[in-house]
Design a protein around this motif. Structure first.
Motif, PDB file in Angstrom:
ATOM      1  N   SER A  16       0.840  -1.210   0.000  1.00  0.00           N
ATOM      2  CA  SER A  16       0.000   0.000   0.000  1.00  0.00           C
ATOM      3  C   SER A  16       0.865   1.246   0.000  1.00  0.00           C
ATOM      4  O   SER A  16       0.579   2.221  -0.714  1.00  0.00           O
ATOM      5  CB  SER A  16      -0.919   0.006   1.224  1.00  0.00           C
ATOM      6  OG  SER A  16      -1.834  -1.053   1.157  1.00  0.00           O
ATOM      7  N   ILE A  17       1.936   1.224   0.776  1.00  0.00           N
ATOM      8  CA  ILE A  17       2.860   2.357   0.804  1.00  0.00           C
ATOM      9  C   ILE A  17       3.519   2.515  -0.568  1.00  0.00           C
ATOM     10  O   ILE A  17       3.626   3.631  -1.088  1.00  0.00           O
ATOM     11  CB  ILE A  17       3.910   2.179   1.915  1.00  0.00           C
ATOM     12  CG1 ILE A  17       3.234   2.256   3.295  1.00  0.00           C
ATOM     13  CG2 ILE A  17       5.019   3.224   1.798  1.00  0.00           C
ATOM     14  CD1 ILE A  17       4.127   1.837   4.444  1.00  0.00           C
ATOM     15  N   ALA A  18       3.968   1.402  -1.157  1.00  0.00           N
ATOM     16  CA  ALA A  18       4.605   1.447  -2.479  1.00  0.00           C
ATOM     17  C   ALA A  18       3.655   2.031  -3.515  1.00  0.00           C
ATOM     18  O   ALA A  18       4.054   2.879  -4.333  1.00  0.00           O
ATOM     19  CB  ALA A  18       5.055   0.047  -2.899  1.00  0.00           C
ATOM     20  N   ARG A  19       2.422   1.605  -3.501  1.00  0.00           N
ATOM     21  CA  ARG A  19       1.436   2.123  -4.472  1.00  0.00           C
ATOM     22  C   ARG A  19       1.213   3.615  -4.288  1.00  0.00           C
ATOM     23  O   ARG A  19       1.113   4.361  -5.267  1.00  0.00           O
ATOM     24  CB  ARG A  19       0.123   1.364  -4.344  1.00  0.00           C
ATOM     25  CG  ARG A  19       0.217  -0.032  -4.879  1.00  0.00           C
ATOM     26  CD  ARG A  19      -1.050  -0.809  -4.663  1.00  0.00           C
ATOM     27  NE  ARG A  19      -0.798  -2.183  -5.082  1.00  0.00           N
ATOM     28  CZ  ARG A  19      -1.707  -3.120  -5.110  1.00  0.00           C
ATOM     29  NH1 ARG A  19      -2.944  -2.866  -4.739  1.00  0.00           N
ATOM     30  NH2 ARG A  19      -1.406  -4.333  -5.502  1.00  0.00           N
ATOM     31  N   ALA A  20       1.144   4.060  -3.044  1.00  0.00           N
ATOM     32  CA  ALA A  20       0.934   5.492  -2.770  1.00  0.00           C
ATOM     33  C   ALA A  20       2.131   6.310  -3.234  1.00  0.00           C
ATOM     34  O   ALA A  20       1.961   7.396  -3.804  1.00  0.00           O
ATOM     35  CB  ALA A  20       0.683   5.709  -1.279  1.00  0.00           C
ATOM     36  N   LYS A  23       1.910   6.342  -7.076  1.00  0.00           N
ATOM     37  CA  LYS A  23       0.758   7.123  -7.529  1.00  0.00           C
ATOM     38  C   LYS A  23       1.014   8.627  -7.415  1.00  0.00           C
ATOM     39  O   LYS A  23       0.600   9.399  -8.278  1.00  0.00           O
ATOM     40  CB  LYS A  23      -0.475   6.749  -6.708  1.00  0.00           C
ATOM     41  CG  LYS A  23      -1.723   7.525  -7.068  1.00  0.00           C
ATOM     42  CD  LYS A  23      -2.902   7.117  -6.221  1.00  0.00           C
ATOM     43  CE  LYS A  23      -4.128   7.928  -6.570  1.00  0.00           C
ATOM     44  NZ  LYS A  23      -5.266   7.606  -5.714  1.00  0.00           N
ATOM     45  N   ASN A  24       1.698   9.020  -6.358  1.00  0.00           N
ATOM     46  CA  ASN A  24       1.950  10.438  -6.112  1.00  0.00           C
ATOM     47  C   ASN A  24       3.327  10.903  -6.592  1.00  0.00           C
ATOM     48  O   ASN A  24       3.732  12.020  -6.272  1.00  0.00           O
ATOM     49  CB  ASN A  24       1.778  10.730  -4.619  1.00  0.00           C
ATOM     50  CG  ASN A  24       0.336  10.557  -4.186  1.00  0.00           C
ATOM     51  OD1 ASN A  24      -0.530  11.314  -4.595  1.00  0.00           O
ATOM     52  ND2 ASN A  24       0.074   9.544  -3.386  1.00  0.00           N
ATOM     53  N   LEU A  46       3.142  -7.022 -11.101  1.00  0.00           N
ATOM     54  CA  LEU A  46       2.004  -6.117 -10.917  1.00  0.00           C
ATOM     55  C   LEU A  46       2.408  -4.647 -10.942  1.00  0.00           C
ATOM     56  O   LEU A  46       1.561  -3.767 -10.796  1.00  0.00           O
ATOM     57  CB  LEU A  46       1.294  -6.433  -9.586  1.00  0.00           C
ATOM     58  CG  LEU A  46       0.619  -7.796  -9.500  1.00  0.00           C
ATOM     59  CD1 LEU A  46       0.101  -8.049  -8.092  1.00  0.00           C
ATOM     60  CD2 LEU A  46      -0.509  -7.901 -10.514  1.00  0.00           C
ATOM     61  N   LYS A  47       3.707  -4.396 -11.125  1.00  0.00           N
ATOM     62  CA  LYS A  47       4.257  -3.041 -11.182  1.00  0.00           C
ATOM     63  C   LYS A  47       4.002  -2.247  -9.901  1.00  0.00           C
ATOM     64  O   LYS A  47       3.878  -1.013  -9.922  1.00  0.00           O
ATOM     65  CB  LYS A  47       3.763  -2.286 -12.404  1.00  0.00           C
ATOM     66  CG  LYS A  47       4.167  -2.952 -13.711  1.00  0.00           C
ATOM     67  CD  LYS A  47       3.792  -2.107 -14.890  1.00  0.00           C
ATOM     68  CE  LYS A  47       3.982  -2.755 -16.211  1.00  0.00           C
ATOM     69  NZ  LYS A  47       5.147  -3.373 -16.594  1.00  0.00           N
ATOM     70  N   ILE A  48       3.936  -2.972  -8.782  1.00  0.00           N
ATOM     71  CA  ILE A  48       3.829  -2.314  -7.483  1.00  0.00           C
ATOM     72  C   ILE A  48       5.164  -1.660  -7.152  1.00  0.00           C
ATOM     73  O   ILE A  48       5.214  -0.575  -6.580  1.00  0.00           O
ATOM     74  CB  ILE A  48       3.402  -3.324  -6.393  1.00  0.00           C
ATOM     75  CG1 ILE A  48       1.983  -3.821  -6.680  1.00  0.00           C
ATOM     76  CG2 ILE A  48       3.497  -2.711  -5.001  1.00  0.00           C
ATOM     77  CD1 ILE A  48       1.529  -4.978  -5.819  1.00  0.00           C
ATOM     78  N   VAL A  49       6.265  -2.339  -7.536  1.00  0.00           N
ATOM     79  CA  VAL A  49       7.616  -1.811  -7.367  1.00  0.00           C
ATOM     80  C   VAL A  49       8.368  -1.976  -8.682  1.00  0.00           C
ATOM     81  O   VAL A  49       7.961  -2.747  -9.550  1.00  0.00           O
ATOM     82  CB  VAL A  49       8.379  -2.511  -6.217  1.00  0.00           C
ATOM     83  CG1 VAL A  49       7.701  -2.265  -4.882  1.00  0.00           C
ATOM     84  CG2 VAL A  49       8.523  -3.999  -6.469  1.00  0.00           C
ATOM     85  N   ASP A  50       9.482  -1.267  -8.789  1.00  0.00           N
ATOM     86  CA  ASP A  50      10.287  -1.349 -10.005  1.00  0.00           C
ATOM     87  C   ASP A  50      11.226  -2.554  -9.996  1.00  0.00           C
ATOM     88  O   ASP A  50      11.566  -3.080 -11.047  1.00  0.00           O
ATOM     89  CB  ASP A  50      11.095  -0.061 -10.174  1.00  0.00           C
ATOM     90  CG  ASP A  50      10.186   1.157 -10.268  1.00  0.00           C
ATOM     91  OD1 ASP A  50       9.244   1.129 -11.083  1.00  0.00           O
ATOM     92  OD2 ASP A  50      10.406   2.123  -9.518  1.00  0.00           O
ATOM     93  N   ASP A  51      11.656  -2.964  -8.809  1.00  0.00           N
ATOM     94  CA  ASP A  51      12.559  -4.105  -8.675  1.00  0.00           C
ATOM     95  C   ASP A  51      12.358  -4.701  -7.291  1.00  0.00           C
ATOM     96  O   ASP A  51      12.000  -3.982  -6.349  1.00  0.00           O
ATOM     97  CB  ASP A  51      14.009  -3.652  -8.857  1.00  0.00           C
ATOM     98  CG  ASP A  51      14.997  -4.799  -9.020  1.00  0.00           C
ATOM     99  OD1 ASP A  51      14.550  -5.942  -9.251  1.00  0.00           O
ATOM    100  OD2 ASP A  51      16.207  -4.552  -8.920  1.00  0.00           O
TER     101      ASP A  51
END
Length: 87
Positions: A16-20, A23-24, A46-51
């Motif tokens: 959730s932190i990664a997505r925020a 997103k911002n 899922l592209k939540i993080v880059d690596d």
């Protein structure tokens, strides 16, 4: 804005932190470290993080911000792994 943010433990809170952050547009790069290679693969797919990698030190190196989102009982081990990255 950060150049690199590392999230250790990309479960419900960490992801959730990664997505925020993404997103911002708060960081140029968001990486994570998880014990499970399946989780590392999934969060990048899922592209939540880059690596993502189980090599915590590698992911933490060069990070402007490190977020530990693991159970409290694992903090000691996590800190031991990343202590050289904390400057």
């Amino acid at each position: 804005m950060f150049k690199k943010v590392c999230i250790i433990g990309c479960g419900l809170i960490g992801s959730s932190i990664a997505r925020a952050i993404k997103k911002n547009n708060l960081s140029e790069k968001v990486v994570s470290s998880n014990r499970s290679n399946a989780i590392n693969q999934k969060v990048t797919e899922l592209k939540i993080v880059d690596d993502s990698s189980s090599d915590t030190k590698k992911m933490a190196d060069g990070s402007d911000l490190i977020i530990i989102a693991t159970p409290l009982s694992s903090y000691e081990n996590v800190i031991k792994k990343i202590k050289d990255s904390l400057t």
